[in-house]
Design a protein around this motif. Sequence first.
Motif, PDB file in Angstrom:
ATOM      1  N   CYS A  84      -0.310  -7.124   8.340  1.00 37.44           N
ATOM      2  CA  CYS A  84       0.827  -7.222   7.440  1.00 37.44           C
ATOM      3  C   CYS A  84       0.370  -7.177   5.970  1.00 37.44           C
ATOM      4  CB  CYS A  84       1.600  -8.504   7.731  1.00 37.44           C
ATOM      5  SG  CYS A  84       3.040  -8.746   6.703  1.00 37.44           S
ATOM      6  N   THR A  86      -2.395  -5.987   4.759  1.00 38.54           N
ATOM      7  CA  THR A  86      -2.954  -4.667   4.451  1.00 38.54           C
ATOM      8  C   THR A  86      -1.839  -3.677   4.148  1.00 38.54           C
ATOM      9  OG1 THR A  86      -4.849  -5.098   5.884  1.00 38.54           O
ATOM     10  CG2 THR A  86      -4.410  -2.806   5.321  1.00 38.54           C
ATOM     11  N   ALA A  87      -0.806  -3.674   4.981  1.00 35.43           N
ATOM     12  CA  ALA A  87       0.324  -2.761   4.752  1.00 35.43           C
ATOM     13  C   ALA A  87       1.043  -3.104   3.447  1.00 35.43           C
ATOM     14  CB  ALA A  87       1.294  -2.827   5.923  1.00 35.43           C
ATOM     15  N   SER A  90      -1.285  -2.200   0.385  1.00 36.85           N
ATOM     16  CA  SER A  90      -1.610  -0.778   0.229  1.00 36.85           C
ATOM     17  C   SER A  90      -0.560  -0.041  -0.592  1.00 36.85           C
ATOM     18  CB  SER A  90      -1.778  -0.110   1.594  1.00 36.85           C
ATOM     19  OG  SER A  90      -0.542  -0.086   2.273  1.00 36.85           O
ATOM     20  N   MET A 123       6.269  -0.530   3.612  1.00 38.79           N
ATOM     21  CA  MET A 123       5.734  -1.235   4.770  1.00 38.79           C
ATOM     22  C   MET A 123       6.625  -0.997   5.988  1.00 38.79           C
ATOM     23  SD  MET A 123       5.067  -5.277   5.142  1.00 38.79           S
ATOM     24  CE  MET A 123       5.202  -6.021   6.729  1.00 38.79           C
ATOM     25  N   VAL A 126       6.197   2.453   7.593  1.00 31.71           N
ATOM     26  CA  VAL A 126       5.004   2.577   8.435  1.00 31.71           C
ATOM     27  C   VAL A 126       5.118   1.727   9.706  1.00 31.71           C
ATOM     28  CG1 VAL A 126       2.514   2.126   8.504  1.00 31.71           C
ATOM     29  CG2 VAL A 126       3.544   3.097   6.454  1.00 31.71           C
ATOM     30  N   LEU A 127       5.696   0.540   9.574  1.00 31.06           N
ATOM     31  CA  LEU A 127       5.685  -0.409  10.684  1.00 31.06           C
ATOM     32  C   LEU A 127       7.075  -0.686  11.262  1.00 31.06           C
ATOM     33  CD1 LEU A 127       3.217  -2.894   9.002  1.00 31.06           C
ATOM     34  CD2 LEU A 127       2.688  -1.255  10.792  1.00 31.06           C
TER      35      LEU A 127
END
Length: 150
Positions: A84, A86-87, A90, A123, A126-127
């Motif tokens: 979490c 990291t996302a 980033s 985020m 991506v997730l």
Amino acid sequence: MSDIIYLIVLIIGALLIYFRPLARLAGISIYWEIGTGSLCVVLFMIHMMNTYVVEREIEQGLAKKPCGASSPQGLCYNLTTEVCETAWNSADKICREEAEPILKERPGALIGPMVNRCKARRMDKVLRYNRIKEDNSLCRAYFKYIDEKN
């Protein structure tokens, strides 16, 4: 054990302030005695704050940070904290670059909420498939917030 020691310090301080035994027996100025008693009371209060209040406040603050246990990212996605974070991190550079034109136009503008919404959107992009399946009002409101256009 340390609570008992500081409780004794508190009692000594209260006794020094109220009864002033050193002023009566040794002829010490009452101001020194009241000052020493007050110092004992303050030491007790500092100990109690550090032991019981500050630690809980730090834990609650960490839980509310992005990807913390109480944050929407921590509650609404099935992710480990590391993934979490990291996302979330980033997207920081890209989102700050998106907010740069606003800062050039209005140098004093607060861009934090806009950057956080941008990070949340990236985020989620991506997730998205890691969203929790249960119907939660906080998550529903969070997903609605990030899906809305500005």
